[in-house]
Design a protein around this motif. Structure first.
Motif, PDB file in Angstrom:
ATOM      1  N   ARG A   9      42.982   5.747   1.288  1.00  0.00           N
ATOM      2  CA  ARG A   9      42.725   4.386   1.748  1.00  0.00           C
ATOM      3  C   ARG A   9      41.897   4.441   3.038  1.00  0.00           C
ATOM      4  NH1 ARG A   9      46.532  -0.266   1.925  1.00  0.00           N
ATOM      5  NH2 ARG A   9      48.256   1.152   1.696  1.00  0.00           N
ATOM      6  N   GLY A  10      40.954   3.529   3.143  1.00  0.00           N
ATOM      7  CA  GLY A  10      40.195   3.463   4.371  1.00  0.00           C
ATOM      8  C   GLY A  10      38.924   4.279   4.339  1.00  0.00           C
ATOM      9  N   SER A  11      38.790   5.129   3.325  1.00  0.00           N
ATOM     10  CA  SER A  11      37.516   5.837   3.204  1.00  0.00           C
ATOM     11  C   SER A  11      36.492   4.861   2.639  1.00  0.00           C
ATOM     12  CB  SER A  11      37.681   7.034   2.278  1.00  0.00           C
ATOM     13  OG  SER A  11      36.462   7.333   1.659  1.00  0.00           O
ATOM     14  N   LEU A  12      35.380   4.748   3.299  1.00  0.00           N
ATOM     15  CA  LEU A  12      34.383   3.750   2.915  1.00  0.00           C
ATOM     16  C   LEU A  12      33.964   3.884   1.455  1.00  0.00           C
ATOM     17  CD1 LEU A  12      32.415   1.495   3.672  1.00  0.00           C
ATOM     18  CD2 LEU A  12      30.862   3.234   4.541  1.00  0.00           C
ATOM     19  N   SER A  13      33.631   5.119   1.053  1.00  0.00           N
ATOM     20  CA  SER A  13      33.120   5.263  -0.305  1.00  0.00           C
ATOM     21  C   SER A  13      34.211   4.987  -1.340  1.00  0.00           C
ATOM     22  CB  SER A  13      32.527   6.655  -0.503  1.00  0.00           C
ATOM     23  OG  SER A  13      33.399   7.632  -0.028  1.00  0.00           O
ATOM     24  N   VAL A  14      35.454   5.388  -1.042  1.00  0.00           N
ATOM     25  CA  VAL A  14      36.538   5.119  -1.989  1.00  0.00           C
ATOM     26  C   VAL A  14      36.775   3.615  -2.097  1.00  0.00           C
ATOM     27  CG1 VAL A  14      39.003   5.404  -2.422  1.00  0.00           C
ATOM     28  CG2 VAL A  14      37.647   7.359  -1.715  1.00  0.00           C
ATOM     29  N   ASP A  15      36.769   2.923  -0.969  1.00  0.00           N
ATOM     30  CA  ASP A  15      36.941   1.471  -1.006  1.00  0.00           C
ATOM     31  C   ASP A  15      35.821   0.807  -1.806  1.00  0.00           C
ATOM     32  OD1 ASP A  15      39.251   1.525   0.375  1.00  0.00           O
ATOM     33  OD2 ASP A  15      38.449   0.788   2.272  1.00  0.00           O
ATOM     34  N   ASN A  16      34.607   1.273  -1.608  1.00  0.00           N
ATOM     35  CA  ASN A  16      33.488   0.725  -2.376  1.00  0.00           C
ATOM     36  C   ASN A  16      33.725   0.890  -3.867  1.00  0.00           C
ATOM     37  OD1 ASN A  16      32.203   0.121  -0.015  1.00  0.00           O
ATOM     38  ND2 ASN A  16      30.787   1.843  -0.089  1.00  0.00           N
ATOM     39  N   ALA A  17      34.153   2.093  -4.233  1.00  0.00           N
ATOM     40  CA  ALA A  17      34.396   2.363  -5.649  1.00  0.00           C
ATOM     41  C   ALA A  17      35.512   1.466  -6.179  1.00  0.00           C
ATOM     42  CB  ALA A  17      34.739   3.835  -5.851  1.00  0.00           C
ATOM     43  N   LEU A  18      36.537   1.210  -5.341  1.00  0.00           N
ATOM     44  CA  LEU A  18      37.646   0.351  -5.771  1.00  0.00           C
ATOM     45  C   LEU A  18      37.173  -1.087  -5.994  1.00  0.00           C
ATOM     46  CD1 LEU A  18      40.577   1.607  -3.505  1.00  0.00           C
ATOM     47  CD2 LEU A  18      40.363   1.880  -5.977  1.00  0.00           C
ATOM     48  N   ILE A  19      36.316  -1.568  -5.108  1.00  0.00           N
ATOM     49  CA  ILE A  19      35.780  -2.923  -5.275  1.00  0.00           C
ATOM     50  C   ILE A  19      35.063  -3.035  -6.614  1.00  0.00           C
ATOM     51  CG2 ILE A  19      34.067  -4.574  -4.407  1.00  0.00           C
ATOM     52  CD1 ILE A  19      34.650  -3.571  -1.618  1.00  0.00           C
ATOM     53  N   ASP A  20      34.243  -2.048  -6.884  1.00  0.00           N
ATOM     54  CA  ASP A  20      33.503  -2.040  -8.142  1.00  0.00           C
ATOM     55  C   ASP A  20      34.458  -2.000  -9.325  1.00  0.00           C
ATOM     56  OD1 ASP A  20      31.081  -1.771  -9.716  1.00  0.00           O
ATOM     57  OD2 ASP A  20      31.765   0.269 -10.098  1.00  0.00           O
ATOM     58  N   MET A  21      35.489  -1.146  -9.196  1.00  0.00           N
ATOM     59  CA  MET A  21      36.440  -0.999 -10.289  1.00  0.00           C
ATOM     60  C   MET A  21      37.153  -2.320 -10.584  1.00  0.00           C
ATOM     61  SD  MET A  21      39.799   1.390 -10.405  1.00  0.00           S
ATOM     62  CE  MET A  21      40.653   0.429  -9.171  1.00  0.00           C
ATOM     63  N   TYR A  22      37.626  -2.989  -9.539  1.00  0.00           N
ATOM     64  CA  TYR A  22      38.342  -4.246  -9.772  1.00  0.00           C
ATOM     65  C   TYR A  22      37.424  -5.317 -10.336  1.00  0.00           C
ATOM     66  CZ  TYR A  22      42.925  -3.060  -7.999  1.00  0.00           C
ATOM     67  OH  TYR A  22      44.175  -2.530  -7.852  1.00  0.00           O
ATOM     68  N   SER A  23      36.204  -5.389  -9.827  1.00  0.00           N
ATOM     69  CA  SER A  23      35.376  -6.456 -10.382  1.00  0.00           C
ATOM     70  C   SER A  23      35.008  -6.153 -11.829  1.00  0.00           C
ATOM     71  CB  SER A  23      34.162  -6.761  -9.508  1.00  0.00           C
ATOM     72  OG  SER A  23      33.376  -5.637  -9.346  1.00  0.00           O
ATOM     73  N   LYS A  24      34.883  -4.881 -12.174  1.00  0.00           N
ATOM     74  CA  LYS A  24      34.585  -4.567 -13.568  1.00  0.00           C
ATOM     75  C   LYS A  24      35.827  -4.633 -14.455  1.00  0.00           C
ATOM     76  CE  LYS A  24      30.385  -1.968 -13.054  1.00  0.00           C
ATOM     77  NZ  LYS A  24      29.913  -0.672 -12.573  1.00  0.00           N
ATOM     78  N   SER A  25      37.004  -4.686 -13.833  1.00  0.00           N
ATOM     79  CA  SER A  25      38.216  -4.809 -14.631  1.00  0.00           C
ATOM     80  C   SER A  25      38.627  -6.269 -14.741  1.00  0.00           C
ATOM     81  CB  SER A  25      39.357  -4.014 -14.000  1.00  0.00           C
ATOM     82  OG  SER A  25      38.981  -2.672 -13.857  1.00  0.00           O
ATOM     83  N   GLY A  26      37.801  -7.163 -14.271  1.00  0.00           N
ATOM     84  CA  GLY A  26      38.089  -8.586 -14.419  1.00  0.00           C
ATOM     85  C   GLY A  26      38.815  -9.200 -13.255  1.00  0.00           C
ATOM     86  N   SER A  27      39.183  -8.387 -12.246  1.00  0.00           N
ATOM     87  CA  SER A  27      39.943  -8.956 -11.144  1.00  0.00           C
ATOM     88  C   SER A  27      39.052  -9.106  -9.904  1.00  0.00           C
ATOM     89  CB  SER A  27      41.153  -8.098 -10.821  1.00  0.00           C
ATOM     90  OG  SER A  27      41.860  -8.693  -9.755  1.00  0.00           O
ATOM     91  N   LEU A  28      38.308 -10.185  -9.920  1.00  0.00           N
ATOM     92  CA  LEU A  28      37.423 -10.460  -8.803  1.00  0.00           C
ATOM     93  C   LEU A  28      38.236 -10.697  -7.527  1.00  0.00           C
ATOM     94  CD1 LEU A  28      34.442 -10.748  -8.343  1.00  0.00           C
ATOM     95  CD2 LEU A  28      34.619 -13.174  -8.800  1.00  0.00           C
ATOM     96  N   THR A  29      39.430 -11.241  -7.698  1.00  0.00           N
ATOM     97  CA  THR A  29      40.283 -11.525  -6.547  1.00  0.00           C
ATOM     98  C   THR A  29      40.645 -10.258  -5.792  1.00  0.00           C
ATOM     99  OG1 THR A  29      41.243 -13.108  -8.057  1.00  0.00           O
ATOM    100  CG2 THR A  29      42.258 -12.927  -5.890  1.00  0.00           C
ATOM    101  N   MET A  30      41.079  -9.238  -6.550  1.00  0.00           N
ATOM    102  CA  MET A  30      41.445  -7.979  -5.903  1.00  0.00           C
ATOM    103  C   MET A  30      40.223  -7.338  -5.244  1.00  0.00           C
ATOM    104  SD  MET A  30      44.440  -7.027  -5.568  1.00  0.00           S
ATOM    105  CE  MET A  30      44.168  -5.318  -5.098  1.00  0.00           C
TER     106      MET A  30
END
Length: 768
Positions: free
Chosen positions: A428-449
DNA sequence: CTAGGGTTAG
């Protein structure tokens, strides 16, 4: 004279003499006496010993237990004795003992520093040893600089041997201070008169290069009269680390012109640089040079060559070199795995991977990301599980591949699981990991997360913003995407080409034609970004959707490079939607000129003719297609039920609950027919009777996935289907009706966006 | 001391 010259040439006078004493003085610890109060010492004799003339042979008198202290406790006792007895000059002895310890643990580094700073006598040898001890420790950087600041305050003479050591510490100071510290040390070097010492110059160049100050490194390097191999290597490696591969190669030419024979270290770097820029010609030249000059090809060189050929799409040459290798080394095998993955030969990659005797984290990561990139996210995750089972722990890079695989899969439960995993394991808190998580959630349908993580991020780079903008665009929130873009600019983050792909995409899917045109111009003229295929593709799509077919065509004609299948494909797709036969024929012809096996071209053209009731033409397209043995690519869909992902191909009967699925499909079709559904056979391109066409279209993979989703559904939850191709018109209306008749929310994710179905409506603003 | 893995789009 030489000093003065360097000073004026290389530094502005303001930062040469004035700033340097300030910064190094930051590195100071609290006074030592405060620290010593916490040490428990035995009571001391009240009468103190006379001060020894030579501070070495009588110290055993002060020792509590042994003649020579071996642990930190004994040191502290000795220290206390020295202080209380007033033999402060004996601190030098203590210090030299401390510095001869093999590996001081971190707390004792501070202790050494404290003793160092309070020793009344420091000779250059001791100072150098102290500096070396600190510079070598992973966390000794600031202590080394503090020690140096202390030395200068006590007017200890600085000799030329100290600077390389000091610079090693300075090289590790990052951030804004890093630059200042480097310049400061540089200034001191000049001031003390060592500007042309080759060791110091090399260390200086290395320190600048390590801080990304590559131009400064080059200035120092260029001043060197005598450049040895180490100096060249430092400079070459500096360019390489900075990602300036072309500069690396150019400098290598200079090195060869200077008559120096490169060693294996340099050659490895050069070969790798060739691979990174895809400069096969240069790489081959280096390879023949090595062979001709009979330089020993060791493991490193061989692996570097293999990786280089892999990166330059010469997998066969790489394979030949790999075959010659015995035994196969880990690095070379990993390079082959990556090489085959990149060209889509994932099975061969897996074969090599399976045959590797020992596997480390890097080769696991390579294989996982190979699957993730090859649109086989399920396999990527299975492999990740095997990796965990084998006792290996992922690092940040592995996590990025795994998160990316989850994103491709679009399964929300898995997404949540990997998010929790990342949190629990300290990513948590690593910039690149957070970026990847944002992408993952938006591609999984959860724009909110996705948005939640985005909002919480303390630091955002261009990738962060781009990912979020694209996420909004995929969900049809074009306006919000543009708003976010303004926010991004206000924060001073410069958009790149990918950002504009997201923005144009947002405009195109929300019908914002004017905004799209504006973005395209702003990209070129304000942000000086050269439009590439993907931008033209988006613009053609944007105009085409808005029925501005002529303008779309003109845009294609105005491109500075030949249009590709994406642009013609988008135009053809638009022509189908708006029923433009003439332009459609043109687009299809161009498309087929580029790729005669492009199945979409036949399908769309045939649809255009069918719409215009030109059945003889439809027949002609079908014959052409048959004659060229082109078949429609089989669709593939995934559906997630109870956190498990199930994959379906068109007409698939492989699933263990296959009969149940087909029963459910029948049930759905019957219910939908009551509601007025009749299969739209327009996209069935094979020569079949009408009834057979209807049967064929009901076997589309998203319908099978949907049926399975309805079987396993718990009340209240929704069905998420991911499809890796464009959704056909019939399936779109099929799902729409299902959502109405079965009162379910259904989310469909095709390759480019989301469709959220509820009560017979779809969130997307596309033409169906 | 060197060589092999990574995040946004397509």
């Amino acid at each position: 004279m030489a000093i003065k010259l360097s000073l004026t040439n290389f530094f502005t006078t303001s930062n040469a003499g004035i700033t340097f004493p300030l910064l190094l003085n930051h590195f100071v610890l609290p006074p030592i006496r405060r620290k010593m109060q916490t040490v428990n010492s035995p009571p001391l004799p009240t009468t103190s010993l006379p001060p020894p003339a030579v501070a070495d042979h009588r110290h055993h008198l002060l020792l509590p237990t042994a003649a020579s202290p071996t642990n930190i406790h004994q040191f502290k006792q000795l220290h206390a004795n020295i202080l209380r007895s007033g033999h402060e000059h004996s601190l030098s002895f203590l210090l030299s003992k401390l510095l001869s310890l093999p590996f001081p643990s971190p707390p004792s580094l501070d202790y050494i520093l404290a003793v160092f700073l309070h020793s009344p006598h420091l000779d250059p040898r001791i100072c150098h040893r102290a500096l070396r001890t600190f510079s070598r420790a992973a966390d000794g950087t600031h202590r080394a600089l503090t020690a140096y600041a202390g030395m200068r305050r006590f007017d200890v003479e600085v000799d030329r041997f100290m600077f390389p050591t000091l610079l090693r510490a300075a090289a590790r100071v990052s951030g804004g201070d890093g630059g200042l510290v480097r310049r400061e040390v540089h200034g001191i070097v000049l001031k003390l008169g060592f500007p042309s010492d080759p060791f110091i110059q090399t260390a200086l160049a290395g320190a600048y290069a390590a801080g990304g100050m590559i131009e400064d490194a080059r200035k120092v390097f260029d001043r060197m009269l005598h450049k040895d191999m180490i100096a060249w290597n430092v400079m070459l490696d500096g360019y390489y680390q900075a990602g300036q591969y072309n500069d690396t190669l150019m400098l290598f030419e200079d090195m060869r012109n200077s008559g120096l024979i490169p060693n294996n270290v340099v050659l490895s770097t050069i070969i790798t640089a060739c691979g990174r820029t895809g400069n096969l010609a240069f790489g081959k030249e280096v390879h023949s040079y090595i062979v001709e000059s009979k330089i020993l090809i060791d493991e490193h060189i061989q692996s570097a060559l293999i990786a280089m050929y892999c990166n330059c799409n010469s997998i066969r040459t790489a394979q030949n070199l790999y075959d010659q290798m015995s035994p196969k080394n880990l690095v070379a095998s990993t390079a082959m795995v990556v090489g085959y993955s990149k060209i889509g030969k994932i099975e061969i990659a897996r074969y090599i991977f399976n045959r590797m005797r020992e596997k480390d984290l890097i080769c696991w990561s390579a294989m996982i990301s190979g699957y993730a990139e090859s649109e086989r996210p399920g396999e990527a995750l299975r492999l990740f599980n095997s990796m965990l089972a084998s006792g290996m722990s992922p690092d940040k890079i592995t996590m990025l591949s795994v998160i990316s695989a989850c994103a491709h899969l679009g399964a929300i439960d898995l997404a949540k699981w990997i998010h929790i995993y990342a949190d629990k394991n300290g990513f948590r808190g690593s910039l690149s990991v957070d970026n990847a998580l944002i992408d993952m959630y938006s591609k999984s349908g959860s724009l909110t997360m996705a948005r939640t993580i985005f909002e919480k991020q303390p630091e955002r780079n261009v990738i962060t913003w781009t990912t979020m903008i694209t996420g909004l665009a995929m969900h049809g929130e074009g306006r919000s995407a543009l708003e976010l873009f303004n926010e991004m600019k206000a924060m001073g983050v410069e958009p790149n080409g990918v950002t504009f792909v997201g923005l144009l995409y947002a405009c195109s899917h929300s019908g914002m034609v004017e905004e799209g045109r504006h973005m395209f111009k702003s990209m070129i003229f304000e942000h000086k970004i050269e439009p590439k295929h993907e931008h033209y593709g988006c613009m053609v799509d944007l105009l085409g959707r808005a029925k501005l077919l002529q303008e779309a065509h003109e845009l294609i004609d105005s491109m500075p490079f030949p249009p590709n299948v994406v642009e013609w494909g988008s135009l053809l797709w638009a022509c189908q939607n708006h029923g433009n036969v003439v332009l459609g024929e043109l687009a299809a012809r161009k498309l087929l000129e580029l790729d005669s096996g492009h199945d979409g071209a036949y399908v769309l053209l045939s649809n255009i003719y069918a719409k215009a009731n030109r059945w003889e033409k439809v027949e002609e397209v079908r014959r052409l297609m048959k004659g060229r043995a082109v078949s429609k690519e089989k669709g593939c869909s995934w559906v997630e039920v109870d956190g498990e992902v199930h994959e379906f191909l068109m007409g698939d009967e492989c699933h263990s609950r296959s009969s149940e699925i087909y029963r459910k499909l029948d049930e759905i079709v019957k219910a939908l027919e009551v509601a007025g559904y009749s299969p739209d056979v327009g996209s069935v391109l094979i020569n079949l009777e009408e009834d057979e066409k209807k049967a064929a279209i009901l076997l589309h993979s998203e319908k099978l996935a949907l049926s399975f989703g309805l079987i396993g559904l718990t009340p209240g939850s929704c069905i998420r289907i991911a499809k890796n191709l464009r959704v056909c018109r019939d399936c779109h209306s099929f799902i729409k009706l299902t959502s109405m008749v079965f009162k379910r929310e259904i989310i469909l994710r095709d390759r480019t966006r989301f469709h959220r179905f509820m009560d017979g409506n779809c969130s997307c603003k596309d033409f169906w």
